[in-house]
Scaffold this motif. Structure first.
Motif, PDB file in Angstrom:
ATOM      1  N   UNK A 340       0.824  -1.209   0.000  1.00 38.63           N
ATOM      2  CA  UNK A 340       0.000   0.000   0.000  1.00 38.63           C
ATOM      3  C   UNK A 340       0.858   1.258   0.000  1.00 38.63           C
ATOM      4  N   UNK A 341       0.266   2.375  -0.387  1.00 39.29           N
ATOM      5  CA  UNK A 341       0.929   3.658  -0.275  1.00 39.29           C
ATOM      6  C   UNK A 341       1.260   3.894   1.205  1.00 39.29           C
ATOM      7  N   UNK A 342       2.502   4.235   1.540  1.00 44.94           N
ATOM      8  CA  UNK A 342       2.870   4.403   2.958  1.00 44.94           C
ATOM      9  C   UNK A 342       1.984   5.388   3.706  1.00 44.94           C
ATOM     10  N   UNK A 343       1.540   6.436   3.024  1.00 42.80           N
ATOM     11  CA  UNK A 343       0.725   7.445   3.696  1.00 42.80           C
ATOM     12  C   UNK A 343      -0.721   7.014   3.894  1.00 42.80           C
ATOM     13  N   UNK A 344      -1.103   5.880   3.312  1.00 36.43           N
ATOM     14  CA  UNK A 344      -2.480   5.413   3.486  1.00 36.43           C
ATOM     15  C   UNK A 344      -2.759   4.978   4.926  1.00 36.43           C
ATOM     16  N   UNK A 345      -1.702   4.831   5.728  1.00 37.54           N
ATOM     17  CA  UNK A 345      -1.899   4.474   7.133  1.00 37.54           C
ATOM     18  C   UNK A 345      -2.688   5.554   7.874  1.00 37.54           C
ATOM     19  N   UNK A 346      -2.707   6.758   7.332  1.00 39.18           N
ATOM     20  CA  UNK A 346      -3.432   7.857   7.965  1.00 39.18           C
ATOM     21  C   UNK A 346      -4.877   7.964   7.479  1.00 39.18           C
ATOM     22  N   UNK A 347      -5.251   7.149   6.503  1.00 37.28           N
ATOM     23  CA  UNK A 347      -6.612   7.210   5.967  1.00 37.28           C
ATOM     24  C   UNK A 347      -7.606   6.576   6.937  1.00 37.28           C
ATOM     25  N   UNK A 348      -8.786   7.147   7.007  1.00 39.81           N
ATOM     26  CA  UNK A 348      -9.918   6.564   7.744  1.00 39.81           C
ATOM     27  C   UNK A 348      -9.653   6.382   9.239  1.00 39.81           C
ATOM     28  N   UNK A 349      -8.760   7.197   9.789  1.00 40.69           N
ATOM     29  CA  UNK A 349      -8.515   7.126  11.227  1.00 40.69           C
ATOM     30  C   UNK A 349      -9.608   7.874  11.982  1.00 40.69           C
ATOM     31  N   UNK A 350      -9.974   9.041  11.497  1.00 43.60           N
ATOM     32  CA  UNK A 350     -11.053   9.835  12.082  1.00 43.60           C
ATOM     33  C   UNK A 350     -12.103  10.128  11.012  1.00 43.60           C
TER      34      UNK A 350
END
Length: 376
Positions: A340-350
């Motif tokens: 996955x895109x590394x920055x996708x870890x921040x998606x859908x957190x809030x």
């Protein structure tokens, strides 16, 4: 699902007292036995249905062995094998309705297969390409819980929600023998009993909590703990797919009819390691493994079907070929997964924009750009 001709006996009436034997309908040698308390719950399981259950177990064992091979070859980061626990998972999983909801630990691949999880979805999280293998509401099964025993609270809360909705669905929590020593499980039993929640606590007693044998933490059968909380219990041969299905159907009927929770202890055995990072030979006597191999859940159904003339060599070959095709399809799909895109870890957190998260994302993006070729 429940069967048309429901027996009069419910689990309230069949709670096993101290020293009572384990419910069994199929011996390790493949001989069909009778239990008047539970026979009726599987009276609809004829030759074809039993063949289907057998095929399910063969397929999920093949999936499990392929996943283990994938991990050994570096394609998965970790894998928790279910070898030896096929009957406990298939027997209970096939008893559930589509509107029931499952809360599992990390080893219930067979239950997920029964619920309709995609083959690749079973392995995504273990390859590290996602934080969740599937959408829970697509198959009415929560993603696997790694925190030991936490899913019992989730299942109880969901069951209380079912009561509020006024439906006759049920929830079920799967956990191991080690989890019964966790506070979460005990708290869940208290809440479930207090509110007569339509939830089933399904303990797969596979004899080991990682390297600790069950005898160190349970001086009596684990099923005997639940009645102290006001939850009726039953102990079943977890390597007997028919018996597991029977007691699960009975418990589901109790939940649907307003009878409240049930605790099922399925006595089985983890024939492989706790995970692929474990070496069970360091804490387990090989003679013990040999003893349990003689109780293999698949072998006993195969012996029964063969004795009844229902499992021809041609059918056996066809089932194995089907299992091999499933494993090949799963392997091909897993190996093709992209990081996955590394920055996708921040998606859908809030659900709403969050300044703190935005700041962390910016810091991580700048960190990635410090690497050669970094373009974030």
């Amino acid at each position: 699902m429940t069967i048309d001709n429901q027996p009069d006996t419910r689990l309230d009436d069949v709670h096993l007292p101290a020293g009572a034997d384990t419910v069994r309908l199929l011996t390790p040698e493949g001989v069909r036995t009778s239990d008047v308390r539970f026979d009726a719950w599987v009276s609809d399981i004829g030759p074809q249905q039993l063949l289907d259950l057998y095929e399910d177990m063969v397929v999920i064992r093949r999936i499990d062995s392929e996943a283990t091979a994938l991990q050994r070859q570096g394609e998965l980061g970790l894998w928790p094998p279910l070898l030896g626990q096929e009957a406990a998972q298939i027997g209970s999983g096939r008893a559930l309705r589509r509107d029931d909801f499952v809360f599992s630990s990390y080893r219930e691949h067979g239950v997920a297969y029964c619920r309709g999880a995609g083959l690749v979805d079973l392995l995504r999280v273990w390859r590290g390409t996602t934080q969740s293998g599937w959408n829970p509401y697509d198959i009415n099964m929560a993603t696997p819980q790694v925190i030991i025993g936490a899913q019992t609270l989730h299942a109880t809360g969901y069951a209380i929600g079912i009561q509020a909705d006024g439906t006759d669905a049920a929830s079920i929590a799967y956990f191991g023998d080690g989890a019964t020593s966790e506070g979460d499980v005990n708290e869940a039993l208290i809440f479930a009993a207090t509110y007569a929640a339509p939830v089933i606590f399904f303990c797969q007693n596979n004899q080991y909590a990682i390297s600790e044998p069950v005898g160190l933490q349970a001086q009596r059968p684990i099923a005997e703990r639940a009645p102290g909380f006001g939850v009726p219990s039953v102990r079943v041969d977890g390597n007997d797919v028919l018996a597991v299905m029977a007691v699960t159907r009975s418990a589901l009927d109790r939940a649907r009819s307003g009878g409240g929770p049930t605790f099922i202890e399925a006595v089985t055995y983890r024939m492989g390691p706790h995970t692929t990072a474990d070496d069970p030979s360091r804490y387990r006597d090989p003679a013990e493994l040999d003893e349990w191999r003689a109780k293999d859940p698949i072998a006993r159904v195969e012996a029964h079907l063969a004795a009844e003339g229902l499992l021809t060599p041609e059918r056996l070959t066809a089932i194995q070929e089907h299992a091999d095709r499933v494993a090949a399809e799963m392997r091909q799909g897993v190996v093709a997964l992209q990081d996955p895109d590394p920055l996708s870890v921040f998606d859908n957190v809030y659900a709403e924009p969050h300044t703190g998260l935005a700041r962390e994302r910016d810091h991580y993006s700048r960190y990635l750009r410090t690497f050669v070729g970094g373009d974030r």
